[in-house]
Design a protein around this motif. Structure first.
Motif, PDB file in Angstrom:
ATOM      1  N   ILE A  47    -109.866  -1.957 -11.617  1.00  0.00           N
ATOM      2  CA  ILE A  47    -110.776  -0.798 -12.208  1.00  0.00           C
ATOM      3  C   ILE A  47    -109.766  -0.098 -13.046  1.00  0.00           C
ATOM      4  O   ILE A  47    -108.562   0.397 -12.650  1.00  0.00           O
ATOM      5  CB  ILE A  47    -111.271   0.192 -10.932  1.00  0.00           C
ATOM      6  CG1 ILE A  47    -112.146  -0.731 -10.033  1.00  0.00           C
ATOM      7  CG2 ILE A  47    -111.858   1.302 -11.497  1.00  0.00           C
ATOM      8  CD1 ILE A  47    -112.199   0.185  -8.770  1.00  0.00           C
ATOM      9  N   VAL A  48    -110.281   0.164 -14.335  1.00  0.00           N
ATOM     10  CA  VAL A  48    -109.630   0.966 -15.317  1.00  0.00           C
ATOM     11  C   VAL A  48    -110.449   2.160 -15.915  1.00  0.00           C
ATOM     12  O   VAL A  48    -111.370   2.045 -16.357  1.00  0.00           O
ATOM     13  CB  VAL A  48    -109.408   0.126 -16.512  1.00  0.00           C
ATOM     14  CG1 VAL A  48    -108.245   0.986 -17.655  1.00  0.00           C
ATOM     15  CG2 VAL A  48    -108.348  -1.114 -16.260  1.00  0.00           C
ATOM     16  N   SER A  49    -109.915   3.557 -15.431  1.00  0.00           N
ATOM     17  CA  SER A  49    -110.674   4.682 -15.843  1.00  0.00           C
ATOM     18  C   SER A  49    -109.711   5.172 -17.066  1.00  0.00           C
ATOM     19  O   SER A  49    -108.813   5.781 -16.750  1.00  0.00           O
ATOM     20  CB  SER A  49    -110.562   5.698 -14.669  1.00  0.00           C
ATOM     21  OG  SER A  49    -111.589   5.398 -13.666  1.00  0.00           O
ATOM     22  N   PHE A  50    -110.339   5.328 -18.307  1.00  0.00           N
ATOM     23  CA  PHE A  50    -110.022   5.800 -19.372  1.00  0.00           C
ATOM     24  C   PHE A  50    -110.273   7.386 -19.668  1.00  0.00           C
ATOM     25  O   PHE A  50    -111.413   7.735 -19.630  1.00  0.00           O
ATOM     26  CB  PHE A  50    -110.335   5.056 -20.645  1.00  0.00           C
ATOM     27  CG  PHE A  50    -110.157   3.641 -20.713  1.00  0.00           C
ATOM     28  CD1 PHE A  50    -108.681   3.399 -21.156  1.00  0.00           C
ATOM     29  CD2 PHE A  50    -110.888   2.718 -20.244  1.00  0.00           C
ATOM     30  CE1 PHE A  50    -108.313   2.071 -21.164  1.00  0.00           C
ATOM     31  CE2 PHE A  50    -110.652   1.359 -20.034  1.00  0.00           C
ATOM     32  CZ  PHE A  50    -109.219   1.079 -20.590  1.00  0.00           C
ATOM     33  N   ILE A  51    -109.373   8.271 -19.676  1.00  0.00           N
ATOM     34  CA  ILE A  51    -109.411   9.639 -19.363  1.00  0.00           C
ATOM     35  C   ILE A  51    -109.063  10.432 -20.824  1.00  0.00           C
ATOM     36  O   ILE A  51    -107.785  10.357 -20.968  1.00  0.00           O
ATOM     37  CB  ILE A  51    -109.071  10.277 -18.089  1.00  0.00           C
ATOM     38  CG1 ILE A  51    -109.589   9.571 -16.972  1.00  0.00           C
ATOM     39  CG2 ILE A  51    -109.152  11.817 -18.157  1.00  0.00           C
ATOM     40  CD1 ILE A  51    -108.670   9.941 -15.642  1.00  0.00           C
ATOM     41  N   ARG A  52    -109.895  11.408 -21.198  1.00  0.00           N
ATOM     42  CA  ARG A  52    -109.142  12.064 -22.169  1.00  0.00           C
ATOM     43  C   ARG A  52    -108.424  13.323 -21.761  1.00  0.00           C
ATOM     44  O   ARG A  52    -108.912  13.893 -20.849  1.00  0.00           O
ATOM     45  CB  ARG A  52    -110.553  12.294 -23.043  1.00  0.00           C
ATOM     46  CG  ARG A  52    -110.032  13.081 -24.483  1.00  0.00           C
ATOM     47  CD  ARG A  52    -111.317  13.765 -25.350  1.00  0.00           C
ATOM     48  NE  ARG A  52    -110.782  14.354 -26.737  1.00  0.00           N
ATOM     49  CZ  ARG A  52    -111.573  15.139 -27.326  1.00  0.00           C
ATOM     50  NH1 ARG A  52    -112.812  15.436 -26.869  1.00  0.00           N
ATOM     51  NH2 ARG A  52    -110.983  15.809 -28.383  1.00  0.00           N
ATOM     52  N   HIS A  53    -107.627  13.716 -22.439  1.00  0.00           N
ATOM     53  CA  HIS A  53    -106.962  15.041 -22.270  1.00  0.00           C
ATOM     54  C   HIS A  53    -108.038  16.370 -22.143  1.00  0.00           C
ATOM     55  O   HIS A  53    -108.930  16.339 -22.718  1.00  0.00           O
ATOM     56  CB  HIS A  53    -105.879  15.337 -23.337  1.00  0.00           C
ATOM     57  CG  HIS A  53    -106.276  15.505 -24.554  1.00  0.00           C
ATOM     58  ND1 HIS A  53    -106.986  16.758 -25.088  1.00  0.00           N
ATOM     59  CD2 HIS A  53    -106.447  14.613 -25.684  1.00  0.00           C
ATOM     60  CE1 HIS A  53    -107.157  16.510 -26.404  1.00  0.00           C
ATOM     61  NE2 HIS A  53    -106.987  15.447 -26.644  1.00  0.00           N
ATOM     62  N   GLY A  54    -107.467  17.240 -21.438  1.00  0.00           N
ATOM     63  CA  GLY A  54    -108.062  18.417 -21.675  1.00  0.00           C
ATOM     64  C   GLY A  54    -107.915  19.220 -22.785  1.00  0.00           C
ATOM     65  O   GLY A  54    -107.128  18.806 -23.668  1.00  0.00           O
ATOM     66  N   GLU A  55    -108.866  20.288 -23.107  1.00  0.00           N
ATOM     67  CA  GLU A  55    -108.910  20.912 -24.123  1.00  0.00           C
ATOM     68  C   GLU A  55    -107.468  21.579 -24.557  1.00  0.00           C
ATOM     69  O   GLU A  55    -106.981  22.259 -23.789  1.00  0.00           O
ATOM     70  CB  GLU A  55    -109.879  22.101 -24.065  1.00  0.00           C
ATOM     71  CG  GLU A  55    -109.981  22.919 -25.432  1.00  0.00           C
ATOM     72  CD  GLU A  55    -110.749  24.339 -25.290  1.00  0.00           C
ATOM     73  OE1 GLU A  55    -111.881  24.324 -25.540  1.00  0.00           O
ATOM     74  OE2 GLU A  55    -110.096  25.311 -24.741  1.00  0.00           O
ATOM     75  N   SER A  56    -106.959  21.355 -25.813  1.00  0.00           N
ATOM     76  CA  SER A  56    -105.630  21.834 -26.339  1.00  0.00           C
ATOM     77  C   SER A  56    -105.970  23.056 -27.158  1.00  0.00           C
ATOM     78  O   SER A  56    -107.028  23.376 -27.691  1.00  0.00           O
ATOM     79  CB  SER A  56    -104.883  20.625 -27.117  1.00  0.00           C
ATOM     80  OG  SER A  56    -105.598  20.574 -28.401  1.00  0.00           O
ATOM     81  N   LEU A  57    -104.928  23.813 -27.586  1.00  0.00           N
ATOM     82  CA  LEU A  57    -105.016  24.786 -28.339  1.00  0.00           C
ATOM     83  C   LEU A  57    -105.550  24.303 -29.879  1.00  0.00           C
ATOM     84  O   LEU A  57    -106.269  25.040 -30.392  1.00  0.00           O
ATOM     85  CB  LEU A  57    -103.667  25.605 -28.426  1.00  0.00           C
ATOM     86  CG  LEU A  57    -103.265  26.471 -26.984  1.00  0.00           C
ATOM     87  CD1 LEU A  57    -101.996  26.907 -27.448  1.00  0.00           C
ATOM     88  CD2 LEU A  57    -104.329  27.643 -26.961  1.00  0.00           C
ATOM     89  N   ASP A  58    -105.139  23.149 -30.132  1.00  0.00           N
ATOM     90  CA  ASP A  58    -105.714  22.680 -31.549  1.00  0.00           C
ATOM     91  C   ASP A  58    -107.176  22.139 -31.399  1.00  0.00           C
ATOM     92  O   ASP A  58    -107.671  22.363 -32.429  1.00  0.00           O
ATOM     93  CB  ASP A  58    -104.820  21.575 -31.932  1.00  0.00           C
ATOM     94  CG  ASP A  58    -103.667  21.912 -32.697  1.00  0.00           C
ATOM     95  OD1 ASP A  58    -103.408  23.092 -32.833  1.00  0.00           O
ATOM     96  OD2 ASP A  58    -102.770  21.103 -32.792  1.00  0.00           O
TER      97      ASP A  58
END
Length: 291
Positions: free
Chosen positions: A3-14
């Motif tokens: 099982i591979v979960s691809f997760i995007r990062h949290g909101e950044s200042l940019d």
């Protein structure tokens, strides 16, 4: 099963500014920190065997929050720079433009430090990467970071599931998922997997066909049996449904600097104007699944 979960990062200042981010290394915003914490809490009862993350701060901090939410014994934790976002070269830190100025060449735009969205996979900003370049990195990551270390153990007869979380960036995940899907026996129809919300995740499972013998695999993945590779979830973000922006708060900072201080001008209007700004305009344009 793997099982591979691809997760995007949290909101950044940019993410709060309409600029090309890429390798520009922005911290998580105050909202991004809470999104990452919510992700860790949501995964607290999901057993992870490994967490692999980009080295950029916005992804690394998200991965650490995910790690902190895991019970002991903790999963392994690996950092790899090939999981970075697409490099936008000279455009990084500059505002993105939705459209080119009519009758103005791409080269003239670049000369004037104007950086409109590039829609072709083989296009790039000066000193940057094309999407095809990112795809090469993604292939290497899937092979060396995911399949070689974990696939044999995951698909052996009677084996327990092996769950790997990959914390990365919007466009990079858009190349990582197809790189894994290519391993499906018989291939799969082309589909885009860009447009994840901050800390949203897309999940893919890999298993051997039921009739296939699982041979001893080499480090070069030469003896792979026929595989069934399936996307089970896309852009899942239930964990942040109730994670809202705190009015006037931008940075995760003990002093809690206000949006008025950070951007200047009217705070309410700044929030409204920047609420949905993305660090990656092409990722926003490529959004297919938002629910």
């Amino acid at each position: 099963m793997l099982i591979v979960s691809f997760i995007r990062h949290g909101e950044s200042l940019d993410n709060l500014k309409p600029v090309w981010a890429g390798h520009k290394d922005a911290e998580l915003s105050e909202l991004g920190v809470r999104q990452a914490k919510a992700l860790g809490e949501a995964y607290a009862n999901v057993h992870l065997d490994a967490i692999i993350t980009s080295d950029l701060k916005r992804a690394h901090a998200t991965a650490v929050a995910l790690l902190n939410g895991q019970p002991d014994p903790k999963p392994s934790f690996e950092v790899d720079c090939d999981l970075r976002e697409q490099c936008f070269g000279d455009a990084e830190g500059h505002p993105w433009q939705m459209r080119r100025i009519p009758n103005k060449s791409t080269e003239d735009h670049f000369r004037d430090a104007q950086y409109p969205i590039l829609f072709e996979r083989n296009q790039k900003f000066p000193n940057g990467e094309t999407l095809d370049d990112v795809a090469v990195r993604a292939e290497r990551c899937i092979s060396d970071l995911v399949l070689k270390p974990y696939l044999s153990r995951a698909i052996s007869l009677g084996a327990e599931d092996v769950h790997v979380a990959v914390v990365s960036h919007g466009l990079c995940i858009g190349e990582l998922v197809p790189a894994l899907l290519k391993r499906n026996d018989g291939g799969l129809p082309a589909k885009k997997y860009r447009g994840l919300l901050n800390t949203a995740w897309t999940r893919v499972t890999v298993q051997a066909k039921s009739s296939a013998q699982v041979p001893q695999m080499t480090d070069e993945l030469e003896n792979l049996p026929p595989l069934i590779v399936t996307v089970t979830d896309v852009n899942r973000h239930d964990h942040i449904t109730n994670v809202k922006r705190q009015k006037g708060i931008v940075e995760h900072d003990p002093k809690q600097r206000s949006i008025r201080e950070f951007f200047g001008g009217n705070a309410e209007k700044a929030v409204e104007a920047l609420e949905h700004a993305e660090s990656n305009a092409m990722d926003e344009v490529g959004t297919e699944e938002r629910n």
